[in-house]
Motif scaffolding. Structure first.
Motif, mmCIF file in Angstrom:
data_model
loop_
_atom_site.group_PDB
_atom_site.id
_atom_site.type_symbol
_atom_site.label_atom_id
_atom_site.label_comp_id
_atom_site.label_asym_id
_atom_site.label_seq_id
_atom_site.Cartn_x
_atom_site.Cartn_y
_atom_site.Cartn_z
ATOM 1 N N GLN A 56 0.705 -1.308 0.173
ATOM 2 C CA GLN A 56 -0.344 0.047 0.246
ATOM 3 C C GLN A 56 0.425 1.616 0.140
ATOM 4 N N LEU A 57 2.047 1.836 0.910
ATOM 5 C CA LEU A 57 3.142 2.439 1.006
ATOM 6 C C LEU A 57 3.244 2.636 -0.154
ATOM 7 N N PRO A 58 4.070 1.508 -1.120
ATOM 8 C CA PRO A 58 4.981 2.004 -2.445
ATOM 9 C C PRO A 58 4.111 2.247 -2.884
ATOM 10 N N SER A 59 2.964 2.096 -3.060
ATOM 11 C CA SER A 59 1.912 1.926 -4.478
ATOM 12 C C SER A 59 0.949 3.810 -3.563
ATOM 13 N N LEU A 60 1.106 4.200 -3.002
ATOM 14 C CA LEU A 60 1.162 5.354 -2.611
ATOM 15 C C LEU A 60 1.798 6.440 -2.988
ATOM 16 N N LEU A 61 2.707 6.271 -2.480
ATOM 17 C CA LEU A 61 4.218 7.134 -2.721
ATOM 18 C C LEU A 61 4.702 7.215 -4.281
ATOM 19 N N GLN A 62 4.313 6.296 -4.763
ATOM 20 C CA GLN A 62 4.212 5.952 -6.661
ATOM 21 C C GLN A 62 3.041 6.711 -7.359
ATOM 22 N N SER A 63 1.745 6.795 -6.054
ATOM 23 C CA SER A 63 0.666 7.477 -7.151
ATOM 24 C C SER A 63 0.616 9.018 -7.695
ATOM 25 N N GLY A 64 1.721 9.258 -7.001
ATOM 26 C CA GLY A 64 1.931 11.239 -6.642
ATOM 27 C C GLY A 64 2.428 11.815 -5.158
ATOM 28 N N ALA A 65 2.455 13.319 -5.741
ATOM 29 C CA ALA A 65 2.459 13.798 -4.532
ATOM 30 C C ALA A 65 1.887 13.336 -3.039
ATOM 31 N N GLN A 66 2.402 13.305 -2.091
ATOM 32 C CA GLN A 66 2.413 12.818 -1.070
ATOM 33 C C GLN A 66 2.374 14.289 0.175
ATOM 34 N N THR A 67 1.919 14.197 1.333
ATOM 35 C CA THR A 67 1.758 15.052 2.408
ATOM 36 C C THR A 67 2.576 14.658 3.289
ATOM 37 N N VAL A 68 3.632 15.118 4.069
ATOM 38 C CA VAL A 68 3.939 13.913 5.320
ATOM 39 C C VAL A 68 4.485 14.694 6.501
ATOM 40 N N ALA A 123 12.263 14.360 -2.992
ATOM 41 C CA ALA A 123 11.565 12.640 -3.878
ATOM 42 C C ALA A 123 9.411 13.937 -4.526
ATOM 43 N N GLY A 124 9.535 15.246 -4.297
ATOM 44 C CA GLY A 124 8.750 16.421 -4.355
ATOM 45 C C GLY A 124 7.235 15.913 -3.840
ATOM 46 N N TYR A 159 -4.920 18.859 5.137
ATOM 47 C CA TYR A 159 -3.966 19.107 4.074
ATOM 48 C C TYR A 159 -3.595 17.395 3.511
ATOM 49 N N GLY A 160 -4.970 17.113 3.179
ATOM 50 C CA GLY A 160 -4.793 14.873 2.719
ATOM 51 C C GLY A 160 -2.938 14.379 3.343
ATOM 52 N N CYS A 161 -2.363 14.722 4.558
ATOM 53 C CA CYS A 161 -1.583 14.467 5.027
ATOM 54 C C CYS A 161 -1.783 12.743 5.425
ATOM 55 N N LYS A 162 -1.068 11.954 4.721
ATOM 56 C CA LYS A 162 -1.486 10.278 5.294
ATOM 57 C C LYS A 162 -0.374 10.237 5.601
ATOM 58 N N ILE A 163 0.462 10.606 5.826
ATOM 59 C CA ILE A 163 1.789 10.199 6.110
ATOM 60 C C ILE A 163 2.683 10.685 7.514
ATOM 61 N N GLN A 164 2.594 9.848 8.668
ATOM 62 C CA GLN A 164 3.172 10.593 10.080
ATOM 63 C C GLN A 164 4.693 9.704 9.629
ATOM 64 N N LEU A 165 5.917 10.703 10.312
ATOM 65 C CA LEU A 165 6.744 9.977 10.376
ATOM 66 C C LEU A 165 7.751 10.567 12.041
ATOM 67 N N GLY A 166 8.040 9.814 12.299
ATOM 68 C CA GLY A 166 8.095 10.407 14.404
ATOM 69 C C GLY A 166 10.205 8.775 14.718
#
Ligand SMILES: N[C@@H](Cc1ccc(O)cc1)C(=O)O
Length: 409
Positions: free
Chosen positions: A52-64, A92-93, A225-232
């Motif tokens: 899921q995550l790789p395809s999300l990241l390749q589907s277009g610019a995400q907000t992290v 990576a855009g 912001y449509g953010c779907k990814i959180q880093l920590g």
């Protein structure tokens, strides 16, 4: 969930982030510019790592997004890896949000802490937030200026303060609307809660609610912001899970949490926090010279890993440096490059230049009034170094002589 690396994300230099499995295999054919560095330690949900995550990241610019609590007036080296994580996404855009926890710093995250920290007043948190905002923005700007190839399009950066979405809410409304989505059993099961409940001091209600605020932040950023990814950091896994569960319950949407490793020194200390001496990112706390020296002093065994984690050098360049280092270990080329790259990212070119100038001092290449000096803290102290005729004689290296004429002394 154990501590195993369940997936390693590679954010390539060519705007096509790709995903690696735990053996480090890359899924994109052109690997020349990519960095299989084990950058991300864990992902949540675990199953998302492979598809899921790789395809999300390749589907277009995400907000992290990644959050930082302003519990001091400066971030430290330990926070740098999360910032660099955001920078890789940006490179990576993807769009990145750096959230300063003007609200959450007043609650206090129990994750990774053995006791509750003292309450910070709103004023102190506000001053800390300003100072950290400046340094985070500076790092993003330095990255753009010195580490970015302008032919590629960077994602946007937005620095936010979570106080902005809490300041007009009241406690009754918040608990009534948000609190009911959180189940006590799940909240109590978090590692950060369990370890504290077992301690002598236990845990306050304030700290216990921390995960609700971080979960709500993720929800708010998802909505706004449509953010779907959180880093920590790895200690944030419980808070990431809370956000994931909350968002899923409220909106049915699938979001993801990713952790960057906690960097420890070869003796197992948290990097940059040895013996209570944190390496800070603000120069009035840790000078560019001291930051440079800190990386220069890292043990040989750590330097290759740190070059991969803390710099943007292509892997081929890291390999070349390590090769040169093996041929002539005494030159410490890899260490010098590591120290230079990190200092330039944190303090810019001017900061790096100043660190190097002082390095000449510490290597004993500076003479003041014919006396060799190797302590950068003691260079040109007016009381000591002005001769009775108002002059100071300075020699740098073998041939550079200077006469300093003091206008008042
Ligand atoms: N809890 C995080 C900081 C943070 C704050 C707010 C957030 O929404 C996210 C993260 C930490 O202590 O490192």
């Amino acid at each position: 969930m154990g501590n195993a690396v369940v997936g390693i994300i590679i954010i390539s230099d060519d705007s096509h982030p790709c995903f690696l499995d735990s053996t480090g295999m890359m899924s994109l054919p052109d690997s020349s510019a990519q960095r299989p560095v084990g950058y991300l330690q864990e992902s949540f949900p675990e199953s998302a790592a492979q598809d899921q995550l790789p395809s999300l990241l390749q589907s277009g610019a995400q907000t992290v997004y990644c959050g930082f609590d302003p519990t001091a007036d400066s971030l430290h080296v330990g926070n740098l890896l999360a910032i660099i994580g955001l920078l890789h996404f940006r490179k990576a855009g993807h769009h990145v949000l750096a959230v300063l926890g003007g609200a959450t710093a007043q609650i206090g995250d129990p994750s990774g802490k053995t006791s509750e920290r003292e309450r910070l007043s709103a004023d102190v948190v506000e001053a800390n937030t300003r100072s950290i905002r400046d340094s985070v923005q500076r790092i993003f700007t330095n990255h753009e200026l010195y580490f970015h190839d302008s032919s590629r399009k960077l994602g946007t950066v937005t620095v936010l303060n979570n106080l902005s979405w809490y300041k007009d809410r009241n406690a009754v409304g918040f608990l009534s609307e948000v609190g009911r989505y959180f189940r006590m059993g799940t909240m109590l099961s978090r590692h950060s809660v369990q370890s504290r409940l077992r301690s002598a001091d236990g845990m306050s209600l304030t700290e216990f609610t921390y995960q609700v605020f971080q979960a709500y932040d993720f929800y708010h950023l998802n909505q706004t912001y449509g953010c779907k990814i959180q880093l920590g950091g790895t200690d944030q896994l419980g808070n990431l899970m809370s956000g994931h569960e909350f968002i899923h319950k409220v909106s049915g949407e699938e979001v993801f949490g990713l952790t960057v490793p906690l960097v420890t020194s070869s003796v197992g200390d948290k990097l940059g926090k040895t013996a209570g001496n944190a390496m800070w990112l603000n120069r009035d706390r840790t000078s560019p010279f001291d930051l440079y020296q800190f990386f220069l002093r890292q043990p040989d065994a750590s330097v290759e890993g740190y070059l991969k984690l803390f710099t943007f050098l292509p892997l081929a360049e890291v390999e070349r440096l390590m090769e040169q280092q093996r041929e002539d270990p005494g030159k410490r080329l890899a260490h010098k490059r590591l120290a230079a790259e990190v200092t330039k990212l944190v303090h810019g070119k001017e900061g790096l230049d100043s660190a190097k100038r002082y390095r000449m001092v510490s290597e004993g290449a500076v003479w003041i009034n014919h006396r060799r000096t190797d302590n950068p803290e003691q260079v040109l102290v007016p009381k000591h170094h002005i001769l009775s005729n108002g002059l100071t004689l300075l020699r740098v290296g073998k041939r550079n002589y200077y006469i300093i004429k003091w206008l008042s002394f």
